[in-house]
Design a protein around this motif. Structure first.
Motif, mmCIF file in Angstrom:
data_model
loop_
_atom_site.group_PDB
_atom_site.id
_atom_site.type_symbol
_atom_site.label_atom_id
_atom_site.label_comp_id
_atom_site.label_asym_id
_atom_site.label_seq_id
_atom_site.Cartn_x
_atom_site.Cartn_y
_atom_site.Cartn_z
ATOM 1 N N SER A 1 -31.743 36.556 8.576
ATOM 2 C CA SER A 1 -32.511 37.661 7.988
ATOM 3 C C SER A 1 -31.621 38.876 7.733
ATOM 4 N N THR B 1 -29.442 38.310 4.746
ATOM 5 C CA THR B 1 -30.228 38.439 3.518
ATOM 6 C C THR B 1 -30.348 39.904 3.109
ATOM 7 N N VAL B 2 -30.690 40.761 4.054
ATOM 8 C CA VAL B 2 -30.824 42.198 3.747
ATOM 9 C C VAL B 2 -29.481 42.773 3.319
ATOM 10 N N LEU C 1 -28.858 41.763 -0.260
ATOM 11 C CA LEU C 1 -29.737 42.503 -1.162
ATOM 12 C C LEU C 1 -29.221 43.923 -1.383
ATOM 13 N N GLU D 1 -38.452 40.099 10.200
ATOM 14 C CA GLU D 1 -38.051 38.754 9.781
ATOM 15 C C GLU D 1 -39.079 38.110 8.856
ATOM 16 N N LEU E 1 -38.884 38.249 5.083
ATOM 17 C CA LEU E 1 -37.790 37.533 4.431
ATOM 18 C C LEU E 1 -37.865 36.026 4.616
ATOM 19 N N ARG E 2 -38.787 35.566 5.425
ATOM 20 C CA ARG E 2 -38.823 34.163 5.817
ATOM 21 C C ARG E 2 -40.143 33.519 5.422
ATOM 22 N N ALA F 1 -42.355 34.716 1.281
ATOM 23 C CA ALA F 1 -41.400 35.821 1.421
ATOM 24 C C ALA F 1 -41.067 36.399 0.046
ATOM 25 N N PRO G 1 -38.107 38.703 -0.947
ATOM 26 C CA PRO G 1 -36.911 39.510 -0.700
ATOM 27 C C PRO G 1 -36.680 40.586 -1.765
ATOM 28 N N VAL H 1 -38.567 43.572 -0.799
ATOM 29 C CA VAL H 1 -37.877 44.256 0.293
ATOM 30 C C VAL H 1 -36.748 45.121 -0.274
ATOM 31 N N GLU I 1 -44.317 41.004 6.434
ATOM 32 C CA GLU I 1 -44.796 40.016 5.471
ATOM 33 C C GLU I 1 -45.858 40.599 4.552
#
Length: 150
Positions: free
Chosen positions: A23, A26-27, A30, A115, A118-119, A123, A125, A128, A147
């Motif tokens: 996670s 991923t951030v 991004l 989390e 993103l999961r 999700a 992303p 986000v 979420e």
């Protein structure tokens, strides 16, 4: 009773890391893709935020839903050693609150990305990333992302 032996449980738990989680990565991707640059795990700040953007006086934490007791579909209190886990998770949540208070008191803005944002199959992303970009360019002190339901 645990359904695996002590050695197996130990091996499984040792595979869980506090830094560079899926996670968190991923951030980071991004933010980097959007042109933001950051420092990682700055030990000079309370709680060692996952990402620090000094230019924006912003700290970002990416919290795992289990370890930080988030009320979502990814959190379930274990049936084994329930009191131990309850105490551990409540302690983590209390420490999280104190860290946010300390950072805000020092003039830092804090974002927490859960989390669950993103999961999973639902999700988003990109959402986000948009929210983080808006927050970084704005003046709001806190941001919580979890979420998206519905």
């Amino acid at each position: 009773m645990d359904n695996v032996d002590e050695k197996t449980r130990s091996r499984m738990m040792s595979g869980i890391h506090a830094k560079n989680t899926k996670s968190e990565l991923t951030v980071r991707r991004l933010l980097h893709r959007c042109g933001f640059r950051y420092r990682l795990h700055d030990s000079k700040l309370p709680g060692k935020p996952d990402m620090v953007l000094p230019k924006y006086k912003a700290a970002i934490f990416v919290h795992g839903c289990f370890w930080h007791g988030h009320d979502c579909k990814f959190f379930r209190l274990p049936g084994i050693r329930t009191e131990f886990w309850k105490k551990k998770i409540v302690g983590n949540c209390e420490r999280d609150k104190q860290v946010v208070i300390a950072l805000n008191g020092s003039g830092w803005r804090v974002a927490i990305v859960w989390e669950c944002a993103l999961r999973g199959s639902d999700a988003k992303p990109e959402f986000v990333a948009e929210q983080l970009m808006d927050w970084l360019s704005g003046s709001c002190t806190k941001l919580l992302l979890w979420e998206i339901r519905g």
